[in-house]
Design an enzyme around this catalytic site. Structure first.
Site, PDB file in Angstrom:
ATOM      1  N   HIS A  24       0.357  -1.310  -0.557  1.00  0.00           N
ATOM      2  CA  HIS A  24       0.073  -0.256  -0.333  1.00  0.00           C
ATOM      3  C   HIS A  24       0.618   1.369  -0.287  1.00  0.00           C
ATOM      4  O   HIS A  24       0.355   2.337  -0.640  1.00  0.00           O
ATOM      5  CB  HIS A  24      -1.704  -0.253   0.508  1.00  0.00           C
ATOM      6  CG  HIS A  24      -0.371  -0.034   2.576  1.00  0.00           C
ATOM      7  ND1 HIS A  24       0.446  -1.384   2.991  1.00  0.00           N
ATOM      8  CD2 HIS A  24      -0.179   0.954   3.569  1.00  0.00           C
ATOM      9  CE1 HIS A  24       0.179  -1.625   4.100  1.00  0.00           C
ATOM     10  NE2 HIS A  24       0.094  -0.018   4.223  1.00  0.00           N
ATOM     11  N   HIS A 113      28.288  -3.031 -10.907  1.00  0.00           N
ATOM     12  CA  HIS A 113      29.136  -3.699 -10.380  1.00  0.00           C
ATOM     13  C   HIS A 113      28.369  -5.135  -9.701  1.00  0.00           C
ATOM     14  O   HIS A 113      29.160  -5.882  -9.815  1.00  0.00           O
ATOM     15  CB  HIS A 113      29.518  -2.959  -9.236  1.00  0.00           C
ATOM     16  CG  HIS A 113      30.426  -2.119 -10.231  1.00  0.00           C
ATOM     17  ND1 HIS A 113      30.865  -1.221  -8.635  1.00  0.00           N
ATOM     18  CD2 HIS A 113      30.651  -1.691 -10.385  1.00  0.00           C
ATOM     19  CE1 HIS A 113      32.283  -0.388  -9.727  1.00  0.00           C
ATOM     20  NE2 HIS A 113      31.702  -0.154 -11.022  1.00  0.00           N
ATOM     21  N   ARG A 147      36.239  -9.198 -13.256  1.00  0.00           N
ATOM     22  CA  ARG A 147      36.109  -8.648 -11.530  1.00  0.00           C
ATOM     23  C   ARG A 147      35.407  -8.525 -10.617  1.00  0.00           C
ATOM     24  O   ARG A 147      34.725  -9.773 -10.000  1.00  0.00           O
ATOM     25  CB  ARG A 147      37.222  -8.190 -11.054  1.00  0.00           C
ATOM     26  CG  ARG A 147      36.164  -6.443 -10.981  1.00  0.00           C
ATOM     27  CD  ARG A 147      37.799  -5.514 -10.562  1.00  0.00           C
ATOM     28  NE  ARG A 147      37.043  -4.088 -10.367  1.00  0.00           N
ATOM     29  CZ  ARG A 147      36.995  -2.619 -11.037  1.00  0.00           C
ATOM     30  NH1 ARG A 147      36.113  -3.213 -12.554  1.00  0.00           N
ATOM     31  NH2 ARG A 147      36.421  -1.455 -10.740  1.00  0.00           N
TER      32      ARG A 147
HETATM   33  C1  RB5 Z   1       3.888   0.149   5.460  1.00  0.00           C
HETATM   34  O1  RB5 Z   1       3.160   1.264   6.419  1.00  0.00           O
HETATM   35  C2  RB5 Z   1       5.495   0.252   5.507  1.00  0.00           C
HETATM   36  O2  RB5 Z   1       6.423  -0.574   6.767  1.00  0.00           O
HETATM   37  C3  RB5 Z   1       5.977  -0.644   4.788  1.00  0.00           C
HETATM   38  O3  RB5 Z   1       5.738  -0.013   3.581  1.00  0.00           O
HETATM   39  C4  RB5 Z   1       7.720  -0.506   3.890  1.00  0.00           C
HETATM   40  O4  RB5 Z   1       7.984   1.085   3.821  1.00  0.00           O
HETATM   41  C5  RB5 Z   1       8.141  -1.363   5.451  1.00  0.00           C
HETATM   42  O5  RB5 Z   1       9.389  -1.624   5.014  1.00  0.00           O
END
Ligand code: RB5
Length: 156
Positions: A24, A113, A147
């Site tokens: 989200h 890299h 490398r």
């Molecule tokens: C969601 O609120 C948030 O925790 C997620 O999108 C993210 O940032 C997690 O690492």
């Protein structure tokens, strides 16, 4: 969203298949990127999420990584609020090299890299110009090999 114009890439061969996934926190950036990457060079597969309703980032990281490891994708893009959860989830998949990038240079080096195959972005930490700079560099930079090949092999 501001109109940043269409991308111009210099690919040699066929369409690049890109899987994109977000929770989200990354949903709006995902929708913006889907529109931005709607060009003949790319075939985009959207793994969700489909709204700003709260979901769990590992579910979307897993979908993109599993598809990549099956050979269905050439690259992946994962977006969450900070990018941290997505990168942790993605890098648990053997063979995935997910790079959490914060500017064009880190995205370019991730490709040159470390041959990163998944770009991870923090939607709440980066502005639209920086996000596009990451995208351009990630999609239009080749692995340098040499490398770096030896070092990348040692990751696995
Ligand atoms: C969601 O609120 C948030 O925790 C997620 O999108 C993210 O940032 C997690 O690492």
């Amino acid at each position: 969203m501001v109109n940043y114009g269409k991308l111009q890439f210099q690919f040699k061969d066929s369409k690049m298949r890109i899987g994109i996934g977000a929770d989200h926190g990354g949903y709006e950036v995902k929708e913006f990127l889907k529109d931005y990457l709607r060009t003949p060079e790319f075939e985009l597969v959207d793994f969700g999420t489909g709204s700003t309703e709260p979901v769990d980032y590992p579910d979307y990281a897993n979908k993109v990584c599993e598809s990549f490891l099956k050979g269905n994708l050439d690259r992946g893009i994962l977006i969450c609020g900070s990018g941290l959860g997505m990168s942790m989830a993605a890098n648990r998949h053997h063979g995935v090299r997910a790079a959490l990038c914060h500017d064009g240079l880190s995205a370019r080096l991730a490709r040159r890299h470390t041959n990163a195959n998944i770009l991870v972005l923090g939607a709440r930490l980066l502005g639209p110009e920086t996000i596009l700079d990451c995208i351009r560099n990630f999609l239009d930079t080749d692995f340098e090999g040499g490398r770096h090949e030896r070092r990348v092999c040692k990751l696995d």
